[in-house]
Design a protein around this motif. Structure first.
Motif, PDB file in Angstrom:
ATOM      1  N   ARG A  25     -28.941  23.761  46.276  1.00  0.00           N
ATOM      2  CA  ARG A  25     -28.901  24.978  45.458  1.00  0.00           C
ATOM      3  C   ARG A  25     -30.311  25.492  45.191  1.00  0.00           C
ATOM      4  NH1 ARG A  25     -24.939  21.844  42.696  1.00  0.00           N
ATOM      5  NH2 ARG A  25     -26.392  21.340  41.012  1.00  0.00           N
ATOM      6  N   ARG A  26     -31.235  24.591  44.898  1.00  0.00           N
ATOM      7  CA  ARG A  26     -32.615  25.007  44.635  1.00  0.00           C
ATOM      8  C   ARG A  26     -33.249  25.611  45.880  1.00  0.00           C
ATOM      9  NH1 ARG A  26     -33.340  19.135  41.913  1.00  0.00           N
ATOM     10  NH2 ARG A  26     -32.288  19.599  39.928  1.00  0.00           N
ATOM     11  N   LEU A  27     -33.013  24.984  47.017  1.00  0.00           N
ATOM     12  CA  LEU A  27     -33.586  25.491  48.262  1.00  0.00           C
ATOM     13  C   LEU A  27     -33.028  26.882  48.584  1.00  0.00           C
ATOM     14  CD1 LEU A  27     -35.289  25.098  50.808  1.00  0.00           C
ATOM     15  CD2 LEU A  27     -33.310  23.940  51.854  1.00  0.00           C
ATOM     16  N   VAL A  28     -31.722  27.048  48.441  1.00  0.00           N
ATOM     17  CA  VAL A  28     -31.102  28.342  48.718  1.00  0.00           C
ATOM     18  C   VAL A  28     -31.641  29.400  47.763  1.00  0.00           C
ATOM     19  CG1 VAL A  28     -28.925  29.613  48.680  1.00  0.00           C
ATOM     20  CG2 VAL A  28     -29.021  27.354  49.729  1.00  0.00           C
ATOM     21  N   ARG A  35     -39.280  25.967  38.605  1.00  0.00           N
ATOM     22  CA  ARG A  35     -38.500  24.771  38.280  1.00  0.00           C
ATOM     23  C   ARG A  35     -37.720  24.283  39.497  1.00  0.00           C
ATOM     24  NH1 ARG A  35     -34.825  24.180  32.802  1.00  0.00           N
ATOM     25  NH2 ARG A  35     -34.376  21.953  32.996  1.00  0.00           N
ATOM     26  N   ALA A  36     -37.219  25.225  40.298  1.00  0.00           N
ATOM     27  CA  ALA A  36     -36.493  24.841  41.503  1.00  0.00           C
ATOM     28  C   ALA A  36     -37.399  24.105  42.475  1.00  0.00           C
ATOM     29  CB  ALA A  36     -35.898  26.082  42.162  1.00  0.00           C
ATOM     30  N   LEU A  37     -38.613  24.601  42.647  1.00  0.00           N
ATOM     31  CA  LEU A  37     -39.561  23.928  43.536  1.00  0.00           C
ATOM     32  C   LEU A  37     -39.919  22.543  43.016  1.00  0.00           C
ATOM     33  CD1 LEU A  37     -41.924  26.919  44.394  1.00  0.00           C
ATOM     34  CD2 LEU A  37     -40.422  25.712  45.985  1.00  0.00           C
ATOM     35  N   THR A  38     -40.070  22.430  41.698  1.00  0.00           N
ATOM     36  CA  THR A  38     -40.369  21.124  41.106  1.00  0.00           C
ATOM     37  C   THR A  38     -39.245  20.137  41.378  1.00  0.00           C
ATOM     38  OG1 THR A  38     -41.640  22.198  39.345  1.00  0.00           O
ATOM     39  CG2 THR A  38     -40.944  19.917  38.972  1.00  0.00           C
ATOM     40  N   LEU A  63     -20.073  24.627  49.214  1.00  0.00           N
ATOM     41  CA  LEU A  63     -21.324  24.048  49.693  1.00  0.00           C
ATOM     42  C   LEU A  63     -22.303  23.837  48.537  1.00  0.00           C
ATOM     43  CD1 LEU A  63     -21.938  26.074  52.976  1.00  0.00           C
ATOM     44  CD2 LEU A  63     -21.288  23.663  52.791  1.00  0.00           C
ATOM     45  N   LEU A  64     -22.341  24.802  47.616  1.00  0.00           N
ATOM     46  CA  LEU A  64     -23.266  24.716  46.494  1.00  0.00           C
ATOM     47  C   LEU A  64     -22.799  23.715  45.448  1.00  0.00           C
ATOM     48  CD1 LEU A  64     -23.938  28.544  46.082  1.00  0.00           C
ATOM     49  CD2 LEU A  64     -25.502  26.851  47.062  1.00  0.00           C
ATOM     50  N   PHE A  65     -21.483  23.654  45.235  1.00  0.00           N
ATOM     51  CA  PHE A  65     -20.881  22.717  44.282  1.00  0.00           C
ATOM     52  C   PHE A  65     -19.719  22.012  44.973  1.00  0.00           C
ATOM     53  CE2 PHE A  65     -22.990  25.743  41.522  1.00  0.00           C
ATOM     54  CZ  PHE A  65     -23.564  24.931  40.553  1.00  0.00           C
ATOM     55  N   PRO A  66     -19.994  20.898  45.668  1.00  0.00           N
ATOM     56  CA  PRO A  66     -18.951  20.207  46.430  1.00  0.00           C
ATOM     57  C   PRO A  66     -17.776  19.799  45.549  1.00  0.00           C
ATOM     58  CG  PRO A  66     -21.133  19.359  46.973  1.00  0.00           C
ATOM     59  CD  PRO A  66     -21.311  20.253  45.788  1.00  0.00           C
TER      60      PRO A  66
END
Length: 229
Positions: free
Chosen positions: A177-180, A161-164, A9-12
Motif C-alpha cells: 500500500r505504501r509503495l502504491v 511516513r510511507a517511505l519510512t 490486493l491492498l487489503f488481502p
C-alpha cells in the motif's frame, strides 16, 4: 469488478475469506493520491511556486519567504494554508454522526466542483490567487474525509511516513500500500508536470476534474451500499 480486485490486493482477505474492512474505498484513495500530484504540479509550476496539497512544503516555504526568499510568494502560501484549513474544518463539521464512507462521495463531488471552478478561472485568465484558494479548499475537504476514513497507509497527500515504513518494516500488504501510494503521487506529479509545462495548467486541471468526478460517483455508490446494508 476491477475495484474489488484492487482492494483485495491492498487489503488481502482474512483466513475466513472475508473481504477487507474498507472495500473499494482503498483503490479510490489511490486515484485521489494521483490527483494530489496533478494539482500540486499545477500550483507549484504554474502558480507562484506554492503547494495546494502538500501543506508540509507550504509551512517550509512560508519560513523561506519570511526569511527573505523573493522567489516564493508569502501571500500565496498563506492563502493556500488558510484555504486548506478552512476546507478541512468545513468537512470536519459536516454531519459527524454519519459514517465517513457515506460522506466520502458527496465531499469528493464538492471537491470536483471546486477544481472545476479553478479550471474555469484558469481558462478565462482569472487571477492566480483565486485558483490557489479554490484548489487548496478542495484539498482540505479531501484530506478531512480521508482522515475520517482512516484507511491505513493511504493518506493521499503525505509520503514521508510511507517511505519510512517501506524502509523500516518488512515486506507485506502494508508495504505494498505504501509503495502504491508513493508511485501514485509520483505519477500524478509527472503527468501534471508534463501537461502544465507543455500544454498549460488547464489540461492538468481538466484531468483532475474528470478523475474526481469518477471517484465521486463511485463513492456515492459505496455510500448508498453502506446505507442499504
Amino acid at each position: 469488478m476491477i475495484l474489488r480486485r484492487l482492494s483485495a490486493l491492498l487489503f488481502p482477505p482474512g483466513p475466513d475469506g472475508s473481504s477487507g474492512p474498507h472495500g473499494v474505498v482503498a483503490p479510490l484513495l489511490i486515484v485521489l493520491t494521483f490527483v494530489s500530484g496533478l494539482v500540486d504540479a499545477v500550483s507549484y509550476l504554474g502558480l507562484d511556486h506554492v503547494f495546494v496539497a502538500n501543506m508540509t512544503g507550504n509551512v517550509v516555504f512560508l519560513g523561506f519567504a519570511l526569511a527573505g526568499d523573493r522567489e516564493l510568494s508569502g501571500a500565496a502560501t498563506v492563502l493556500a494554508l488558510g484555504a486548506f484549513i478552512a476546507g478541512a474544518m468545513a468537512a470536519g463539521r459536516l454531519r459527524r454522526d454519519r459514517p465517513a464512507a457515506r460522506m466520502f462521495g458527496p465531499l469528493v463531488a464538492v471537491q470536483a466542483a471546486l477544481v472545476g471552478a479553478a479550471f474555469a478561472a484558469t481558462s478565462s485568465g482569472g487571477g492566480q490567487l483565486a485558483v490557489v484558494g479554490l484548489l487548496a479548499l478542495g484539498m482540505g475537504l479531501q484530506n478531512a474525509v480521508v482522515h475520517r476514513l482512516a484507511v491505513p497507509d493511504l493518506t493521499t497527500t503525505v509520503v514521508t511516513r510511507a517511505l519510512t515504513g517501506l524502509a523500516a518494516d518488512p515486506w507485506g500488504a502494508p508495504a505494498l500500500r505504501r509503495l502504491v501510494s508513493v508511485v501514485a503521487l509520483l505519477c500524478g506529479a509527472f503527468a501534471g508536470g508534463l501537461l502544465t509545462l507543455h500544454h498549460g495548467s488547464r489540461w492538468a486541471l481538466l484531468a483532475a476534474v474528470v478523475l474526481l468526478a469518477w471517484v465521486a460517483v463511485a463513492g456515492l455508490r459505496v455510500g448508498a451500499g453502506r446505507k442499504s446494508s
